[in-house]
Write an enzyme that holds these catalytic residues in place. Structure first.
Site, PDB file in Angstrom:
ATOM      1  N   GLY A   1      74.089  38.708  17.315  1.00 13.22           N
ATOM      2  CA  GLY A   1      74.684  38.169  16.084  1.00 13.22           C
ATOM      3  C   GLY A   1      75.528  36.919  16.222  1.00 13.22           C
ATOM      4  O   GLY A   1      76.231  36.571  15.280  1.00 13.22           O
TER       5      GLY A   1
ATOM      6  N   SER B   1      81.448  32.901  14.692  1.00 13.85           N
ATOM      7  CA  SER B   1      80.886  34.247  14.492  1.00 13.85           C
ATOM      8  C   SER B   1      81.792  35.321  15.094  1.00 13.85           C
ATOM      9  O   SER B   1      82.346  35.134  16.188  1.00 13.85           O
ATOM     10  CB  SER B   1      79.519  34.369  15.177  1.00 13.85           C
ATOM     11  OG  SER B   1      78.580  33.549  14.559  1.00 13.85           O
TER      12      SER B   1
ATOM     13  N   GLN C   1      68.643  34.955  16.401  1.00 11.94           N
ATOM     14  CA  GLN C   1      67.661  35.309  15.365  1.00 11.94           C
ATOM     15  C   GLN C   1      66.392  34.458  15.438  1.00 11.94           C
ATOM     16  O   GLN C   1      65.290  34.954  15.212  1.00 11.94           O
ATOM     17  CB  GLN C   1      68.311  35.172  13.985  1.00 11.94           C
ATOM     18  CG  GLN C   1      67.474  35.699  12.852  1.00 11.94           C
ATOM     19  CD  GLN C   1      68.138  35.478  11.491  1.00 11.94           C
ATOM     20  OE1 GLN C   1      69.323  35.148  11.423  1.00 11.94           O
ATOM     21  NE2 GLN C   1      67.391  35.650  10.432  1.00 11.94           N
TER      22      GLN C   1
ATOM     23  N   VAL D   1      65.793  41.338  13.672  1.00 14.54           N
ATOM     24  CA  VAL D   1      65.790  42.785  13.454  1.00 14.54           C
ATOM     25  C   VAL D   1      64.916  43.229  12.281  1.00 14.54           C
ATOM     26  O   VAL D   1      64.683  44.421  12.100  1.00 14.54           O
ATOM     27  CB  VAL D   1      67.224  43.346  13.293  1.00 14.54           C
ATOM     28  CG1 VAL D   1      68.077  43.036  14.508  1.00 14.54           C
ATOM     29  CG2 VAL D   1      67.889  42.830  12.013  1.00 14.54           C
TER      30      VAL D   1
ATOM     31  N   TYR E   1      80.417  41.557  -3.600  1.00 12.75           N
ATOM     32  CA  TYR E   1      79.858  42.092  -2.347  1.00 12.75           C
ATOM     33  C   TYR E   1      78.580  42.897  -2.635  1.00 12.75           C
ATOM     34  O   TYR E   1      77.671  42.965  -1.830  1.00 12.75           O
ATOM     35  CB  TYR E   1      80.919  42.925  -1.632  1.00 12.75           C
ATOM     36  CG  TYR E   1      80.718  43.037  -0.145  1.00 12.75           C
ATOM     37  CD1 TYR E   1      80.622  41.903   0.660  1.00 12.75           C
ATOM     38  CD2 TYR E   1      80.637  44.285   0.480  1.00 12.75           C
ATOM     39  CE1 TYR E   1      80.446  42.010   2.029  1.00 12.75           C
ATOM     40  CE2 TYR E   1      80.465  44.398   1.848  1.00 12.75           C
ATOM     41  CZ  TYR E   1      80.374  43.261   2.618  1.00 12.75           C
ATOM     42  OH  TYR E   1      80.200  43.380   3.970  1.00 12.75           O
TER      43      TYR E   1
ATOM     44  N   LYS F   1      76.697  48.536   3.734  1.00 15.04           N
ATOM     45  CA  LYS F   1      77.765  48.882   4.694  1.00 15.04           C
ATOM     46  C   LYS F   1      78.128  50.371   4.598  1.00 15.04           C
ATOM     47  O   LYS F   1      78.495  50.980   5.593  1.00 15.04           O
ATOM     48  CB  LYS F   1      79.004  48.008   4.459  1.00 15.04           C
ATOM     49  CG  LYS F   1      78.815  46.535   4.805  1.00 15.04           C
ATOM     50  CD  LYS F   1      78.537  46.291   6.271  1.00 15.04           C
ATOM     51  CE  LYS F   1      78.583  44.817   6.635  1.00 15.04           C
ATOM     52  NZ  LYS F   1      78.031  44.541   7.970  1.00 15.04           N
TER      53      LYS F   1
ATOM     54  N   THR G   1      83.185  32.798   8.155  1.00 14.57           N
ATOM     55  CA  THR G   1      81.963  32.639   8.948  1.00 14.57           C
ATOM     56  C   THR G   1      80.829  32.246   8.003  1.00 14.57           C
ATOM     57  O   THR G   1      81.003  32.258   6.772  1.00 14.57           O
ATOM     58  CB  THR G   1      81.575  33.975   9.625  1.00 14.57           C
ATOM     59  OG1 THR G   1      81.325  34.937   8.581  1.00 14.57           O
ATOM     60  CG2 THR G   1      82.665  34.500  10.532  1.00 14.57           C
TER      61      THR G   1
ATOM     62  N   ALA H   1      78.123  34.010   7.307  1.00 11.61           N
ATOM     63  CA  ALA H   1      77.805  35.169   6.461  1.00 11.61           C
ATOM     64  C   ALA H   1      78.895  35.379   5.412  1.00 11.61           C
ATOM     65  O   ALA H   1      78.604  35.679   4.246  1.00 11.61           O
ATOM     66  CB  ALA H   1      77.632  36.420   7.326  1.00 11.61           C
TER      67      ALA H   1
HETATM   68  P1  NAD Z   1      77.749  35.097  11.078  1.00 10.05           P
HETATM   69  O1  NAD Z   1      77.027  34.340  10.011  1.00 10.05           O
HETATM   70  O2  NAD Z   1      78.467  34.318  12.101  1.00 10.05           O
HETATM   71  O3  NAD Z   1      76.797  36.128  11.796  1.00 10.05           O
HETATM   72  C1  NAD Z   1      75.776  36.828  11.097  1.00 10.05           C
HETATM   73  C2  NAD Z   1      74.642  36.983  12.084  1.00 10.05           C
HETATM   74  O4  NAD Z   1      73.626  37.803  11.512  1.00 10.05           O
HETATM   75  C3  NAD Z   1      73.976  35.650  12.454  1.00 10.05           C
HETATM   76  O5  NAD Z   1      74.027  35.461  13.841  1.00 10.05           O
HETATM   77  C4  NAD Z   1      72.535  35.833  11.989  1.00 10.05           C
HETATM   78  O6  NAD Z   1      71.597  35.203  12.830  1.00 10.05           O
HETATM   79  C5  NAD Z   1      72.412  37.358  12.077  1.00 10.05           C
HETATM   80  N1  NAD Z   1      71.263  37.870  11.338  1.00 10.05           N
HETATM   81  C6  NAD Z   1      71.045  37.858   9.985  1.00 10.05           C
HETATM   82  N2  NAD Z   1      69.802  38.347   9.742  1.00 10.05           N
HETATM   83  C7  NAD Z   1      69.261  38.680  10.947  1.00 10.05           C
HETATM   84  C8  NAD Z   1      68.007  39.204  11.358  1.00 10.05           C
HETATM   85  N3  NAD Z   1      67.026  39.483  10.468  1.00 10.05           N
HETATM   86  N4  NAD Z   1      67.779  39.420  12.686  1.00 10.05           N
HETATM   87  C9  NAD Z   1      68.738  39.125  13.590  1.00 10.05           C
HETATM   88  N5  NAD Z   1      69.934  38.603  13.280  1.00 10.05           N
HETATM   89  C10 NAD Z   1      70.187  38.378  11.962  1.00 10.05           C
HETATM   90  O7  NAD Z   1      78.760  36.037  10.272  1.00 10.05           O
HETATM   91  P2  NAD Z   1      79.813  37.163  10.719  1.00 10.05           P
HETATM   92  O8  NAD Z   1      80.800  37.206   9.618  1.00 10.05           O
HETATM   93  O9  NAD Z   1      80.263  36.946  12.108  1.00 10.05           O
HETATM   94  O10 NAD Z   1      78.940  38.493  10.599  1.00 10.05           O
HETATM   95  C11 NAD Z   1      78.872  39.450  11.664  1.00 10.05           C
HETATM   96  C12 NAD Z   1      79.027  40.865  11.101  1.00 10.05           C
HETATM   97  O11 NAD Z   1      80.386  41.035  10.672  1.00 10.05           O
HETATM   98  C13 NAD Z   1      78.168  41.179   9.879  1.00 10.05           C
HETATM   99  O12 NAD Z   1      77.732  42.522   9.976  1.00 10.05           O
HETATM  100  C14 NAD Z   1      79.149  41.044   8.722  1.00 10.05           C
HETATM  101  O13 NAD Z   1      78.748  41.797   7.599  1.00 10.05           O
HETATM  102  C15 NAD Z   1      80.380  41.625   9.389  1.00 10.05           C
HETATM  103  N6  NAD Z   1      81.653  41.350   8.710  1.00 10.05           N
HETATM  104  C16 NAD Z   1      81.994  40.082   8.378  1.00 10.05           C
HETATM  105  C17 NAD Z   1      83.203  39.831   7.746  1.00 10.05           C
HETATM  106  C18 NAD Z   1      83.600  38.434   7.321  1.00 10.05           C
HETATM  107  O14 NAD Z   1      84.523  38.288   6.517  1.00 10.05           O
HETATM  108  N7  NAD Z   1      82.978  37.394   7.855  1.00 10.05           N
HETATM  109  C19 NAD Z   1      84.091  40.899   7.476  1.00 10.05           C
HETATM  110  C20 NAD Z   1      83.717  42.187   7.852  1.00 10.05           C
HETATM  111  C21 NAD Z   1      82.492  42.399   8.471  1.00 10.05           C
END
Ligand code: NAD
Length: 267
Positions: free
Chosen positions: A13, A19, A40, A65, A160, A167, A198, A200
């Site tokens: 990820g 990230s 990815q 994935v 969301y 989630k 980030t 996402a």
């Molecule tokens: P990010 O954009 O840096 O990372 C998201 C990652 O998901 C990317 O590397 C992307 O390539 C990967 N991804 C998406 N679809 C994919 C696929 N089909 N196959 C493989 N990889 C795939 O964002 P982030 O915020 O670091 O997200 C990481 C996790 O943290 C996620 O589960 C997100 O929901 C969670 N999260 C984020 C926050 C926030 O505020 N940013 C808060 C709580 C939880």
């Protein structure tokens, strides 16, 4: 201190240096872990390589994935490739999610069937597939699996939408996986992180407002830094948490514990 010396695992990820996956990997590397990364697609690989160089890591594989198990970039093939270089692994970090940006705004009730299924497949079911595929590499010494969740799994948060539903499914999966894999000393936990800026995170409409609100209302009056999520991950991925499984650990400045915010925080 080298808490992770001699430990090997996979971080899934990393999109860029902001990230959450990268925040976790950085701390694990500082503590001596050997890490293989996934990306990815080729576009993400270009950004990952310099980051890997900075921690002297040189193992990475493409993994989307959403691919079917017969595809060479599937989760199942990923662990097949890992088993060719390592006999066993100690941890997996699953820090990925996806939903159509067009549906991360407006009302949840308008969610399309296609995006519902896709969001749950990528953001929730992929963790179960990952656990199943990682299992044969963790039978010797046990291991620790970690994924990332958000408050929107437990309560509504603006825009969301289906990601909150995904989630919730992910959080329920953690408990069932913890039960299934516990006898093999494989622990399964999540970090529920406060908002982080980030790629996402930015896909969610109005993210700036949620970010500011969370910062104001959280008892610690801040949103977590990558380092704070990384440090809590270190605990969950190492022997420090050997008695912990099936747990959703909030790293959100205490935001999840607030019922009604102080009136001055709402002004
Ligand atoms: P990010 O954009 O840096 O990372 C998201 C990652 O998901 C990317 O590397 C992307 O390539 C990967 N991804 C998406 N679809 C994919 C696929 N089909 N196959 C493989 N990889 C795939 O964002 P982030 O915020 O670091 O997200 C990481 C996790 O943290 C996620 O589960 C997100 O929901 C969670 N999260 C984020 C926050 C926030 O505020 N940013 C808060 C709580 C939880």
């Amino acid at each position: 201190m080298s808490i992770m010396k001699g430990k090997k695992g996979i971080v899934m990820g990393v999109a860029n240096e902001r990230s959450i996956a990268w925040g976790i990997a950085n701390i694990l590397a500082q503590q001596g872990a050997e890490i293989a990364f996934t990306y990815q697609n080729e576009g993400f690989k270009k950004r990952l390589i310099p980051l890997m160089d900075s921690i002297k890591s040189n193992i990475c594989f493409e993994c989307d994935v959403s691919k079917d198990k017969n595809d060479e970039n599937s989760i199942e093939h990923l662990f097949g490739k890992i088993s060719e270089i390592w006999n066993n692994i100690d941890f997996v970090v699953h820090a990925l999610a996806y939903s159509d940006k067009e549906e991360l705004k407006g009302k949840y009730v308008n969610c399309s069937r296609e995006n519902f299924l896709n969001s749950l497949d990528i953001s929730a079911f992929s963790f179960t597939r990952t656990a199943k595929s990682a299992f044969p590499l963790m039978t010797k010494n046990g291991g620790s699996l970690l994924t990332l969740s958000y408050l929107g799994a437990e309560r509504t948060t603006p825009n969301y939408n289906v990601m909150g539903v995904a989630k919730s499914a992910l959080e329920a999966s953690i408990k069932y996986l913890a039960m299934d894999l516990g006898k093999s000393n494989i622990r399964v936990n999540a970090i529920s992180a406060g908002p982080v800026k980030t790629l996402a995170g930015a896909a969610i409409s109005g993210a700036r407002h949620v970010y500011r609100y969370s910062e104001n209302v959280a008892p610690l009056n801040f949103n977590p830094e990558l380092e704070e999520i990384g440090n809590s991950s270190l605990y969950l991925l190492s022997e420090l948490s050997s008695g912990v499984t099936g747990n959703i650990h909030h790293v959100d400045g205490g935001l999840h514990s607030v019922g009604i915010p102080k009136s001055e925080d709402l002004e």
